[in-house]
Structure formats: C-alpha cells, structure tokens
Design an enzyme around this catalytic site. Structure first.
Site, PDB file in Angstrom:
ATOM      1  N   CYS A  72      11.400 -15.121  -7.199  1.00  0.00           N
ATOM      2  CA  CYS A  72      10.675 -15.584  -6.010  1.00  0.00           C
ATOM      3  C   CYS A  72      10.597 -17.112  -6.029  1.00  0.00           C
ATOM      4  O   CYS A  72      10.794 -17.780  -5.022  1.00  0.00           O
ATOM      5  CB  CYS A  72       9.252 -15.029  -5.986  1.00  0.00           C
ATOM      6  SG  CYS A  72       9.127 -13.258  -6.205  1.00  0.00           S
ATOM      7  N   CYS A 218      -9.829   7.201   2.827  1.00  0.00           N
ATOM      8  CA  CYS A 218     -10.806   7.412   3.896  1.00  0.00           C
ATOM      9  C   CYS A 218     -10.354   8.566   4.804  1.00  0.00           C
ATOM     10  O   CYS A 218     -11.170   9.394   5.210  1.00  0.00           O
ATOM     11  CB  CYS A 218     -10.946   6.138   4.719  1.00  0.00           C
ATOM     12  SG  CYS A 218     -12.640   5.570   4.897  1.00  0.00           S
TER      13      CYS A 218
END
Lengths: 257, 106
Positions: A72, A218
């Site tokens: 990177c 959730c």
C-alpha cells in the site's frame, strides 16, 4: 371538503406516529451511552484493544503483496498523510461500478487491481487491521459521507431499508434507533446508530468487527435473514447511517460494550 | 502476529508510585467451546505474566480460561532507579512473547 380535511388530519397523525429523525442537536455518539470505564478504555491508546489491529494494519500497509509485489505504502506512501480524512467519506461512489463501495471493499479493490492479490475475506484479521489503520488516520475528523450527488439514490435506498419492518419480530431499525434511543433493551442502552467508530472493538465479540458485522447481528436480533457480507443492501445501510452521522467525529478504533 | 501495548511513564521521581499498563493480543480460547460438529475447540490461553524491574521480579500473575481475549493487566510499583521493565507472557501452544520499556528516574 370535509373528507379531504379528514384525510389531511389522518395523514398528519400517521406522520407523527412514524419514525421521526433525531434532531441534529440531540445526536449522540455511542460513546456517550457507555460507562466511564469503557470510555476510559477507548480514550487511551495503550488500553484500547482496537489499537492492536491498528498496529498490525500499519505493518500490513508496508508489506508487499500480490503479483505486482507492491505494498500500500508504495503508492500511497505515508498513510498518516495520504489517508487522513479518507474514511470520513466512505462508503463512496465508485464510478466503475455505478454504485457505492465501503472502505473494506475499497481496500480489496486496491488489492485486486493494483497489487494483483487475492481479496481479503470479510472480517479477516488482515482486512479489519487495514481498515482500522486507514480509518484511524481520520480520528477526530467530521464524517462527510453522502455529499456526492451521484450517491443520493443509494442513501435513499439505505434509508428505506432502515425504516422497513422485517423479520419475525417485524421491526425496522428505526423502531429502536430513532424512536427509542433514550431507553434500554434488556439492560443495554439503545443507541442512536451513528457508526462513528468502525471498525470497532466490541467487548461482547472480544474482537474488532466491521459495521457490516454489527448490522448483521442486529438483523439476526430481529429474527430476519441477514444480508450477505458485501451485499448492496448492507452497503446502502452503511451509507445511510454514515450520512446520517454527518458532521460527527470519527472515533476509530472505538470500543463498545 | 502477536503485539503488545505498554504504557510506562518515560520519567518519574525516585519514590514515586507509577501505574504500569499492558495489553497483549491473544484470543484466550477457553477450551470449553464446541464447534458445530461437537468437537471441543482446544484451550489456547496465556497462563502466566511477569514483570521484571532491572532483573528483579516485581509482579506476576497467573491467567485462567475465564479471562477475556487480549488481556489488559495494570499494576503499580514504586520507582527506585532508572532502568528497564521487562514483560513476559507465556501460554499454551508454546506462546511466549516479551516486551520492554525504559524509565528515567530523576
């Protein structure tokens, strides 16, 4: 005239009964719902376990990977400069796909296109570490996701998913996080669903996890079928939640109970 | 790739009581969990932590399966002289990690 008047009144009543957005002045980060102990853990870098992933992310940033044998850092150099504020704009519109991508997908796009490496799996240590390291560079900066006009329809899609009731419990996200955020659910605070600190360390997970993992947990909680990792629905939800938290400060890596 | 976070004040006055904070990355697998097919996930925990101050052991802790992942251990000590704190974590499957921090005593 009378009938029209009645319809207008009924519509007004129905309007108030529907989920109302949280006023800007009442928006709160999940941090403000936590105990002082958990807050202290988040606020100190040597006590925050999320920093372990940030450290690993820093090492991965500099490690060469893929057929291109590039790290990177070979393109983006110093992340503290090049990645500053980047995470505050994600999920962002990707022209090549004509749809939004989240930070993890962006990292994997970079891996496949530029490093010519295999994409990292969702929730893998490496992907979480890189995402945490990149997002850490935006800590304290205001969230700016959603200001791109091309992304507006996807924000709206996310908003619809947030409002939509689903699952065996027939609940939408808004039923808790817009309507009842000042209350408790089985002793735990119901927060306002402002994803300011992802990826974050959840004490319950004993690990770092992504916003997609949180959303899936959730959705399972309301006994609905969770969307797959990387699905357009989860990205749209991430996008809506981040744009809803616009202006709030990034806290990555946050700690949550 | 295990990594540790250490917080020791860089300098202190002789006789000061300082707090030392350590955080070590480790999954702390209890050995009590089962996978879907019924097999036990083997125990993999840190079993021992020690801190030496200029070679003398000043703190030791034994760790057990009930301790959460990424153990965070903090303790206090009185500083007597400049030198080095050395930390060592030992655990199952040959886990052995060390870290150190220096302190300047005025």
């Amino acid at each position: 005239m009378k009938i029209i008047g009645c319809i207008a009144i009924l519509t007004a009543i129905a309007g108030t009964a529907l989920a109302a957005d949280i006023p800007q002045s009442e928006r709160r980060s999940g941090t403000s719902f936590m105990s002082p102990d958990t807050r202290a853990m988040q606020d100190e870098d040597t006590a925050n376990p999320g920093m372990l992933w940030v450290l690993d992310g820093e090492a991965l940033w500099r490690r060469k990977a893929g057929v291109a044998d590039k790290a990177c850092a070979d393109c983006h150099t110093d992340a503290r400069v090049s990645m500053k504020g980047v995470a505050a704009h994600y999920p962002a519109f990707e022209k090549a796909f004509g749809k939004p991508v989240d930070l993890e997908q962006r990292i994997n796009l970079c891996r496949t296109n530029h490093q010519q490496a295999t994409p990292l799996a969702y929730e893998s240590h490496e992907l979480l570490a890189l995402a945490a390291y990149v997002a850490r560079q935006s800590r304290g900066m205001p969230i700016e996701t959603g200001d791109d006009p091309e992304i507006a329809p996807f924000v709206e899609q996310g908003r619809e998913l947030f409002m939509q009731r689903q699952g065996q419990l027939n609940l939408g996200c808004a039923n808790c996080h817009d309507d009842n955020w000042d209350k408790k659910l089985a002793g735990s605070a119901i927060t306002q669903a402002h994803p300011t600190g992802y990826p974050l360390y959840r004490l319950e997970w004993q690990s770092l996890g992504s916003l997609q993992r949180r959303l899936r947990a959730c959705i399972t909680g309301i006994r609905a079928q969770p969307y797959d990792y990387g699905s357009p629905e989860l990205v749209a939800l991430e996008l809506y939640l981040m744009s809803r938290a616009r202006g709030m400060a990034i806290e990555t890596p946050a700690v949550r109970p | 790739m295990p990594s540790a976070l250490i917080n020791v004040p860089a300098r202190a006055k002789r006789g000061d009581v300082i707090e030392i904070k350590t955080l070590m990355s480790h999954i702390m697998e209890t050995g009590y969990r089962h996978i879907a097919s019924g097999e036990v996930v083997p125990r993999d925990i840190i079993t021992s932590f020690t801190c030496r101050y200029n070679g003398t052991e000043i703190f030791r802790a034994d760790l057990y399966p009930a301790i959460a992942a990424n153990p965070f251990i903090t303790f206090f000590t009185t500083v007597t002289e400049s030198g080095k704190f050395e930390f060592e974590w030992i655990g199952d499957r040959g886990f052995s990690e060390t870290a150190s921090a220096s302190i300047l005593v005025e």
